[in-house]
Design an enzyme around this catalytic site. Structure first.
Site, PDB file in Angstrom:
ATOM      1  CG  ASP A  75      32.457 -34.212 -11.848  1.00  0.00           C
ATOM      2  OD1 ASP A  75      32.717 -33.169 -12.474  1.00  0.00           O
ATOM      3  OD2 ASP A  75      33.227 -35.195 -11.822  1.00  0.00           O
ATOM      4  CD  GLU A 169      38.090 -32.315 -13.999  1.00  0.00           C
ATOM      5  OE1 GLU A 169      39.246 -32.014 -14.328  1.00  0.00           O
ATOM      6  OE2 GLU A 169      37.812 -32.747 -12.854  1.00  0.00           O
TER       7      GLU A 169
HETATM    8 ZN   LIG Z   1      38.334 -29.802 -10.758  1.00  0.00          ZN
END
Ligand SMILES: [Zn+2]
Length: 405
Positions: A75, A169
């Site tokens: 992401d 994340e």
């Molecule tokens: Zn990163």
């Protein structure tokens, strides 16, 4: 590796802070599914897309070799636009500012960026200036994939590799559904760092504090001696926080901070979200106590207000967990050296998924990727530095495949 990188950055994988689904945005899976295909095409075993969007795969190494984990996230941050990325490769950088053609006000200037000034002759990848590039962390993904493509033909002794490409994340949920047992690695490495040679073995310890102030609403026309305005109490609280120290804008290195990151308020109720961070856990405790005292002081000044404080642990400095496994760091340093780079141990003023994994028992330092200016429209990466990171991954798998001495 560059081909892979350019293919991956074109896919919009922005995660979504306001979503409670997992993954937070379905579009992240567009890249996850492509990686599943590519890993299968490389002939890796156990290729799997979990129900929460994590890609797992295995590259079997020499018989009896340890199992090491390689981790990167698909992401990109919700803080900057991440759709329709047009990556530009500025070949053989000759110095001077790089003007990004999609928005000429976006200039990467080597005078401000000494890292760029030091990269004469490198091929520099940027976006066109209207989006981020996505090297955070598609550089890490591309480097791991390129290393695997190389290693799957390897004949030298090598470790067994478990690969994980995670989602979310950037919204702090990268390890929410990470099944360590299913992953099955003894040690892990995230490829999610920045400048060449860096090996990050220390993160902040982090907490989130939520201060809720309940005032008393009243019609402003007849509010005399009735109204207790939570907006004003919240403003007082924020201005009572340290201004010239203990703030992200006034600290660096090992200095911690208390950072009010969000405030929503009406006369009736105000909610202030703060992040509290330090590398040292006793100092983190002190900073938390300060927040507690300042929150209590609101009620002391205005006894009719009701103040509650909630504290949540976010992650802990991974240093302690990593120190228990010295070979994790030594092997990474050896791999970086074999890739021709001098390793630099460094600390992160933030966290990584590795911090959470280390706390849960998988020591996971963070290795450089060669990307710079993360979360910015002026994000850039040196192809040569990225190649060094991919080479480091190859060497790392070899180092762990050798009998330990
Ligand atoms: Zn990163």
């Amino acid at each position: 590796m560059l081909e892979r990188f350019l293919r991956y950055v074109r896919i919009d994988t922005q995660s979504d802070e306001d979503s409670s689904t997992s993954p937070s945005s379905a579009k992240q899976l567009d890249l996850s599914r492509l990686l599943v295909e590519e890993l299968s095409a490389l002939g890796l075993a156990d290729v799997e897309l979990t129900e929460h969007g994590c890609v797992f795969a295995t590259l079997h190494g020499s018989a009896g070799a340890p199992v090491i984990g390689l981790i990167a996230h698909v992401d990109t941050t919700p803080d900057s636009p991440g759709a329709d990325v047009v990556a530009i490769v500025h070949e053989n950088y000759e110095g001077g500012p790089i003007v990004l053609p999609g928005d000429p006000s976006q200039v990467i200037d080597p005078v401000e960026e000494t890292e760029l000034a030091a990269r004469l002759g490198h091929d520099i990848v940027t976006s066109d200036g209207t989006t981020l590039l996505g090297a955070d962390d598609k550089a890490g993904v591309a480097e791991i994939m390129a290393a695997l493509a190389y290693l799957c033909h390897g004949r030298e002794p090598q470790a067994t590799v478990r690969v994980a490409f995670t989602v979310d994340e950037e919204v702090g949920r990268g390890t929410e559904h990470f099944d360590l047992e299913a992953f099955g690695a003894e040690v892990g490495y995230t490829l999610d760092g920045s400048g060449i040679g860096e090996l990050e073995i220390e993160t902040f310890s982090a907490r989130q504090a939520r201060v809720t102030i309940r005032g008393r609403g009243a019609h402003p026309g007849s509010a005399k001696d009735k109204l207790v305005n939570a907006v004003k109490l919240a403003a007082d609280f924020v201005s009572s926080l340290p201004q010239h120290s203990l703030s992200p804008e006034t600290t660096e290195g090992r200095q911690g901070f208390i950072h009010p990151s969000r405030l929503t308020a009406s006369a009736e109720e105000a909610v202030i979200t703060l992040i509290v961070r330090d590398h040292d856990s006793s100092l983190l405790e002190e900073h938390t106590d300060l927040v507690r005292r300042l929150a209590q002081a609101i009620e002391e000044r205005e006894p009719r207000a009701r103040v509650t404080l909630e504290i949540q642990e976010t992650y802990r400095n991974m240093r302690g967990a990593i120190d228990e496994h010295p070979r994790v760091v030594l092997a990474a340093e050896e791999a970086i050296r074999r890739a021709g780079i001098e390793p630099v141990r460094s600390i992160i003023r933030g966290g990584t998924d590795g911090a959470v994994l280390s706390e849960k028992g998988l020591p996971t330092p963070n290795i450089f990727t060669g990307g710079q200016n993360y979360h910015s429209l002026r994000e850039w990466a040196s192809v040569q530095d990225m190649a060094a990171a991919a080479a480091t991954v190859v060497e790392l798998v070899r180092v762990w495949g050798e009998p330990s001495g």
